[in-house]
Motif scaffolding. Structure first.
Motif, short mmCIF file in Angstrom:
data_model
loop_
_atom_site.label_atom_id
_atom_site.label_comp_id
_atom_site.label_asym_id
_atom_site.label_seq_id
_atom_site.Cartn_x
_atom_site.Cartn_y
_atom_site.Cartn_z
N SER A 1 0.25 0.97 0.60
CA SER A 1 0.88 0.26 1.72
C SER A 1 0.73 -1.25 1.58
O SER A 1 1.69 -2.02 1.79
N MET A 2 -0.47 -1.70 1.22
CA MET A 2 -0.71 -3.13 1.06
C MET A 2 0.12 -3.69 -0.10
O MET A 2 0.70 -4.78 0.01
N ALA A 3 0.19 -2.95 -1.21
CA ALA A 3 0.98 -3.42 -2.36
C ALA A 3 2.45 -3.54 -1.99
O ALA A 3 3.12 -4.51 -2.39
N LEU A 4 2.96 -2.61 -1.20
CA LEU A 4 4.36 -2.65 -0.79
C LEU A 4 4.65 -3.86 0.09
O LEU A 4 5.64 -4.57 -0.11
N CYS A 5 3.80 -4.08 1.09
CA CYS A 5 4.01 -5.22 1.99
C CYS A 5 3.91 -6.55 1.23
O CYS A 5 4.71 -7.46 1.45
N ARG A 6 2.96 -6.64 0.33
CA ARG A 6 2.81 -7.89 -0.43
C ARG A 6 3.99 -8.10 -1.36
O ARG A 6 4.42 -9.24 -1.59
N GLU A 7 4.53 -7.03 -1.91
CA GLU A 7 5.72 -7.16 -2.75
C GLU A 7 6.90 -7.67 -1.93
O GLU A 7 7.75 -8.42 -2.42
N ALA A 8 6.93 -7.26 -0.64
CA ALA A 8 8.00 -7.75 0.24
C ALA A 8 7.77 -9.18 0.69
O ALA A 8 8.68 -9.81 1.23
N GLY A 9 6.54 -9.71 0.48
CA GLY A 9 6.29 -11.11 0.75
C GLY A 9 5.49 -11.42 2.01
O GLY A 9 5.55 -12.53 2.51
#
Length: 301
Positions: free
Chosen positions: A209-217
């Motif tokens: 979840s954290m990796a996804l949100c960070r990829e979104a910026g």
């Protein structure tokens, strides 16, 4: 010849970490475990344990013994499989561990199928998050576990474990404010300033979840943490938090909150069944895996 019971105690110590944990798991006193391991040291003729503070650590020679013990136990597991295969009816107890959403969505249907086909088979189910389940499987607390892998974040695959694909489970972004945003990353960004609910630190779902949100910026404002997907769903339904929910959360029923697809590289997690090496051909394991596959096929994921 070394005493197999004592060898298993040494193996338990490797997997459980402390004498107290071994004693609790096997219903012995710590002093009894310590005494048996001392006798094993006398049998082998070398030191097997060394003290590090208040804990004990296996020596190099102990690690060699444990590796051979694993091989012996795997052979015995294959013998058990051969004996079970020679019988006409499945009996005994099958111990399964599963994380919550799979336990709710798949296991009840699988139990129906198993009971109809093998009425003498007793199934014991424990709800357990996958971070603990693999080590419990290796410690022989369970015969089969339902495991999960999230996109881009594969879980550990010990050599002593055999895994088999069960199904894929679609992942969704969920919140009442979703609407009119077609691009998955833009949809994520549209909820960036809202409170979020996620699984606790240290879980594979949290890392994904954290990796996804960070990829979104953005860095999500995590105000709620729980392994309970019912809580995730309820907070999302009432608009208290944005959530990333698996399809299993609805047990094959229509979603109860507006949802949005995730980017293709992140939109599905894999469910697997895992057993100890050498146990995959046991008739009970094969029957359980088949029942779980049939249960998964009945759901729209």
């Amino acid at each position: 010849m070394f005493d197999l019971h004592r060898l298993r105690l040494l193996r338990e110590l490797k997997h459980r970490g402390t004498l107290a944990a071994v004693a609790a798991a096997l219903s012995y006193s710590p002093s009894t475990i310590s005494q048996q391991l001392s006798l094993l040291e006398a049998e082998v003729g070398v030191r097997l344990l060394e003290h590090v503070g208040r804990r004990v650590r296996l020596t190099q020679q102990a690690e060699i013994l444990v590796a051979h013990t694993e091989a012996v136990l795997e052979r015995l597991e294959r013998a058990e499989t051969d004996i079970a295969t020679s019988l006409t009816d499945l009996t005994g107890t099958l111990r399964i561990a599963s994380f919550q959403s799979a336990a709710l969505a798949l296991v009840p249907t699988a139990l129906n199928l198993l009971h109809a086909a093998h009425p003498l088979l007793r199934v014991h189910l424990t709800q357990m998050e996958r971070e603990s389940a693999i080590s419990a499987l290796l410690a022989r607390d369970f015969d089969l576990i339902i495991d999960v892998e999230y996109p881009g974040i594969p879980g550990p695959r010990p050599a002593e474990v055999e895994q088999e694909e069960l199904c894929e489970d679609t992942l969704h972004l969920a919140h009442p404010a979703i609407g009119g945003v077609a691009d998955p990353m833009e949809a994520l960004l549209s909820l960036a300033k809202l409170p979020w609910i996620m699984e606790p630190e240290g879980t594979i779902a949290r890392r994904w979840s954290m990796a996804l949100c960070r990829e979104a910026g953005f860095e999500p404002d995590i105000r709620y943490e729980s392994t309970d997907h019912f809580l995730h769903l309820r907070l999302a339904e009432q608009g208290h938090a944005a959530a990333l929910l698996p399809g299993l959360a609805w047990h094959g029923r229509p979603p109860t909150v507006p949802i949005q697809p995730l980017p293709r590289a992140h939109h599905r997690r894999r469910l697997l069944t895992a057993v100890r090496r050498g146990g995959g051909q046991h008739p009970t394991i094969k029957a359980a895996r088949q029942a779980l596959l049939q249960a998964a096929e009945q759901l729209v994921l």
